[in-house]
Design a protein around this motif. Sequence first.
Motif, PDB file in Angstrom:
ATOM      1  N   PRO A  91      28.401  25.116  18.531  1.00  6.37           N
ATOM      2  CA  PRO A  91      27.898  26.318  18.961  1.00  6.37           C
ATOM      3  C   PRO A  91      28.154  27.425  17.610  1.00  6.37           C
ATOM      4  O   PRO A  91      27.502  27.599  16.873  1.00  6.37           O
ATOM      5  N   THR A  92      29.389  27.639  18.300  1.00  8.20           N
ATOM      6  CA  THR A  92      29.071  29.147  17.824  1.00  8.20           C
ATOM      7  C   THR A  92      30.463  28.462  16.495  1.00  8.20           C
ATOM      8  O   THR A  92      30.395  29.642  15.364  1.00  8.20           O
ATOM      9  N   GLY A  93      30.441  27.575  16.250  1.00  4.70           N
ATOM     10  CA  GLY A  93      30.540  26.783  14.533  1.00  4.70           C
ATOM     11  C   GLY A  93      29.237  27.030  13.484  1.00  4.70           C
ATOM     12  O   GLY A  93      29.703  27.851  12.331  1.00  4.70           O
ATOM     13  N   LEU A  94      28.463  27.092  14.478  1.00  2.00           N
ATOM     14  CA  LEU A  94      27.133  27.882  13.224  1.00  2.00           C
ATOM     15  C   LEU A  94      27.411  29.145  13.176  1.00  2.00           C
ATOM     16  O   LEU A  94      27.204  29.655  11.720  1.00  2.00           O
ATOM     17  N   ILE A  95      27.942  30.359  13.767  1.00  4.31           N
ATOM     18  CA  ILE A  95      27.826  31.717  13.905  1.00  4.31           C
ATOM     19  C   ILE A  95      29.379  31.279  12.596  1.00  4.31           C
ATOM     20  O   ILE A  95      29.894  32.121  11.940  1.00  4.31           O
ATOM     21  N   ALA A  96      30.315  30.469  12.363  1.00  6.84           N
ATOM     22  CA  ALA A  96      31.437  30.677  11.745  1.00  6.84           C
ATOM     23  C   ALA A  96      30.908  30.028  10.261  1.00  6.84           C
ATOM     24  O   ALA A  96      31.421  30.230   9.216  1.00  6.84           O
ATOM     25  N   HIS A  97      30.126  29.234  10.538  1.00  2.00           N
ATOM     26  CA  HIS A  97      29.411  28.529   8.984  1.00  2.00           C
ATOM     27  C   HIS A  97      28.813  29.985   8.361  1.00  2.00           C
ATOM     28  O   HIS A  97      28.915  30.197   7.224  1.00  2.00           O
TER      29      HIS A  97
ATOM     30  N   ASN B 204      38.510  19.815  12.639  1.00  4.38           N
ATOM     31  CA  ASN B 204      37.977  20.159  14.012  1.00  4.38           C
ATOM     32  C   ASN B 204      36.280  19.857  13.928  1.00  4.38           C
ATOM     33  O   ASN B 204      35.822  19.410  12.494  1.00  4.38           O
ATOM     34  N   GLY B 205      35.194  20.805  14.809  1.00  2.00           N
ATOM     35  CA  GLY B 205      33.977  20.187  14.562  1.00  2.00           C
ATOM     36  C   GLY B 205      33.225  20.183  12.843  1.00  2.00           C
ATOM     37  O   GLY B 205      32.278  19.543  12.525  1.00  2.00           O
ATOM     38  N   ASN B 206      33.783  21.485  12.404  1.00  2.17           N
ATOM     39  CA  ASN B 206      32.934  22.244  11.442  1.00  2.17           C
ATOM     40  C   ASN B 206      32.816  21.093  10.349  1.00  2.17           C
ATOM     41  O   ASN B 206      32.585  21.434   9.317  1.00  2.17           O
TER      42      ASN B 206
ATOM     43  N   GLY C   4      31.970  17.560  10.008  1.00  5.41           N
ATOM     44  CA  GLY C   4      30.340  17.968   9.782  1.00  5.41           C
ATOM     45  C   GLY C   4      30.062  18.514   8.370  1.00  5.41           C
ATOM     46  O   GLY C   4      29.738  17.156   7.712  1.00  5.41           O
ATOM     47  N   LEU C   5      31.210  18.960   7.798  1.00 11.17           N
ATOM     48  CA  LEU C   5      31.026  18.601   6.160  1.00 11.17           C
ATOM     49  C   LEU C   5      31.608  18.482   5.270  1.00 11.17           C
ATOM     50  O   LEU C   5      31.303  18.542   4.329  1.00 11.17           O
ATOM     51  N   ALA C   6      33.140  17.688   5.724  1.00  4.02           N
ATOM     52  CA  ALA C   6      33.223  17.079   4.729  1.00  4.02           C
ATOM     53  C   ALA C   6      34.295  15.836   5.687  1.00  4.02           C
ATOM     54  O   ALA C   6      35.115  15.531   5.022  1.00  4.02           O
TER      55      ALA C   6
ATOM     56  N   ASN D 281      41.261  18.455  16.563  1.00  4.41           N
ATOM     57  CA  ASN D 281      42.144  19.142  17.068  1.00  4.41           C
ATOM     58  C   ASN D 281      41.209  20.542  17.333  1.00  4.41           C
ATOM     59  O   ASN D 281      40.796  20.626  16.624  1.00  4.41           O
ATOM     60  N   LEU D 282      40.802  20.373  18.406  1.00  5.74           N
ATOM     61  CA  LEU D 282      39.105  21.496  18.514  1.00  5.74           C
ATOM     62  C   LEU D 282      39.997  22.605  19.662  1.00  5.74           C
ATOM     63  O   LEU D 282      40.355  23.391  20.257  1.00  5.74           O
ATOM     64  N   PHE D 283      38.808  23.498  19.056  1.00  3.63           N
ATOM     65  CA  PHE D 283      38.704  25.261  19.059  1.00  3.63           C
ATOM     66  C   PHE D 283      38.483  25.308  20.896  1.00  3.63           C
ATOM     67  O   PHE D 283      38.610  25.454  21.782  1.00  3.63           O
TER      68      PHE D 283
ATOM     69  N   GLU E  59      35.324  14.926  26.004  1.00  2.00           N
ATOM     70  CA  GLU E  59      33.928  14.478  24.672  1.00  2.00           C
ATOM     71  C   GLU E  59      33.712  14.760  24.114  1.00  2.00           C
ATOM     72  O   GLU E  59      33.385  13.749  23.233  1.00  2.00           O
ATOM     73  N   ARG E  60      33.717  15.941  23.215  1.00  2.00           N
ATOM     74  CA  ARG E  60      33.325  16.023  22.285  1.00  2.00           C
ATOM     75  C   ARG E  60      34.774  15.622  21.247  1.00  2.00           C
ATOM     76  O   ARG E  60      34.723  15.557  19.829  1.00  2.00           O
ATOM     77  N   VAL E  61      36.126  16.217  21.590  1.00  2.00           N
ATOM     78  CA  VAL E  61      36.665  14.815  21.217  1.00  2.00           C
ATOM     79  C   VAL E  61      36.980  13.832  20.516  1.00  2.00           C
ATOM     80  O   VAL E  61      36.929  13.179  19.612  1.00  2.00           O
TER      81      VAL E  61
ATOM     82  N   PRO F 200      41.626  23.081   7.724  1.00  2.00           N
ATOM     83  CA  PRO F 200      40.771  23.517   7.095  1.00  2.00           C
ATOM     84  C   PRO F 200      39.928  24.368   8.256  1.00  2.00           C
ATOM     85  O   PRO F 200      39.428  24.145   9.352  1.00  2.00           O
ATOM     86  N   LEU F 201      39.238  25.483   7.948  1.00  2.00           N
ATOM     87  CA  LEU F 201      38.945  26.410   8.698  1.00  2.00           C
ATOM     88  C   LEU F 201      39.440  26.162  10.638  1.00  2.00           C
ATOM     89  O   LEU F 201      38.817  26.522  10.716  1.00  2.00           O
ATOM     90  N   GLU F 202      40.617  26.745  10.436  1.00  2.00           N
ATOM     91  CA  GLU F 202      41.359  27.293  11.439  1.00  2.00           C
ATOM     92  C   GLU F 202      41.448  28.472  11.482  1.00  2.00           C
ATOM     93  O   GLU F 202      41.229  29.727  11.073  1.00  2.00           O
ATOM     94  N   ASP F 203      41.725  28.732  13.441  1.00  2.00           N
ATOM     95  CA  ASP F 203      42.155  30.287  13.726  1.00  2.00           C
ATOM     96  C   ASP F 203      43.217  30.277  13.482  1.00  2.00           C
ATOM     97  O   ASP F 203      43.657  29.620  13.819  1.00  2.00           O
ATOM     98  N   GLY F 204      42.886  31.655  13.527  1.00  2.00           N
ATOM     99  CA  GLY F 204      44.219  32.581  13.108  1.00  2.00           C
ATOM    100  C   GLY F 204      45.345  32.697  14.281  1.00  2.00           C
ATOM    101  O   GLY F 204      46.502  32.064  14.326  1.00  2.00           O
TER     102      GLY F 204
ATOM    103  N   GLU G  55      35.371  27.593  -0.283  1.00  2.00           N
ATOM    104  CA  GLU G  55      34.012  26.384   0.077  1.00  2.00           C
ATOM    105  C   GLU G  55      34.224  24.885   0.447  1.00  2.00           C
ATOM    106  O   GLU G  55      35.265  24.331  -0.535  1.00  2.00           O
ATOM    107  N   ILE G  56      34.749  24.813   1.951  1.00  2.00           N
ATOM    108  CA  ILE G  56      35.129  23.490   1.636  1.00  2.00           C
ATOM    109  C   ILE G  56      35.040  22.563   0.857  1.00  2.00           C
ATOM    110  O   ILE G  56      35.966  21.172   0.808  1.00  2.00           O
ATOM    111  N   THR G  57      33.849  22.343   0.533  1.00  2.00           N
ATOM    112  CA  THR G  57      33.121  21.154   0.020  1.00  2.00           C
ATOM    113  C   THR G  57      33.737  21.600  -1.659  1.00  2.00           C
ATOM    114  O   THR G  57      32.937  20.490  -2.028  1.00  2.00           O
TER     115      THR G  57
END
Length: 227
Positions: free
Chosen positions: A12-18, A58-60, A63-65, A83-85, A90-92, A140-144, A179-181
Amino acid sequence: MSDLVKEGIVAPTGLIAHGRGEAFDYLLGEKTVPAAHLAEKVIAAYLQEAKRPVITINGNAAGLAAKDLISLSELTHAKLEVNLFHRSEERVEKVCRFLEKAGAKEVLGRKPDAKLEGIASERALCDKEGIFSADVVLIPLEDGDRAEAMVKAGKKVLAIDLNPLSRTSEAATVTAVDEITRATPNIIKAAKELRNKPEERRKLIDSFDNRSNLKEVKRDICKLLED
Ligand code: PTJ
């Protein structure tokens, strides 16, 4: 993306990151700026020069690429590791299956058996044969926190991140502020062009300075705002 949240691929927070990413993309004019173009070539060069390259997903990113990241892994012989944040088994499993459906032959991450130093919590978990022993990691799109931990572990860290001010962008060895795409097909194209050119690859790597590349991106953003 919102459908992928319902499926559990994107957090769900992936949408905010997006949305954070989109905001920066407007500031770049929604195009690959010259500095990003150069960074993408350097990323291709690093992946091809690597002994044990890994692409983290990760999920984003999935989903995108997914398809392009799989093609890039095949082209550069890089392993794929989920490798998920916001990690749950289940999500992995869902993201691994999503990649396999998109054509990935081998996906690491289901059974992490190593830990990255310097990160508390389950986000430190990784695969001994993947991220843990990699010399070059595309994130791609990793946290700090994780980007910094991988740099501290002595890895060459290649980031794709639309925010040139993020800790990931600043910590990475090479950051493509794009942008990743757009970034992933550009890296694929560069990898094809550099395939039989080891000297050119090393020249690109040796002459690249991430700090000045990020400065150039920030100058482009200021220019776009002024114009
Ligand atoms: O799937 P999970 O559980 O691993 O979670 C993934 C997210 C992305 C939610 C998690 O890693 C996270 O919160 O990341 P951050 O700290 O928001 O960092 C993501 C970075 O990617 C931010 O700097 C965004 O600006 C950037 N970004 C977002 N969308 C894109 C992007 N960069 C390139 N292309 C995008 N489409």
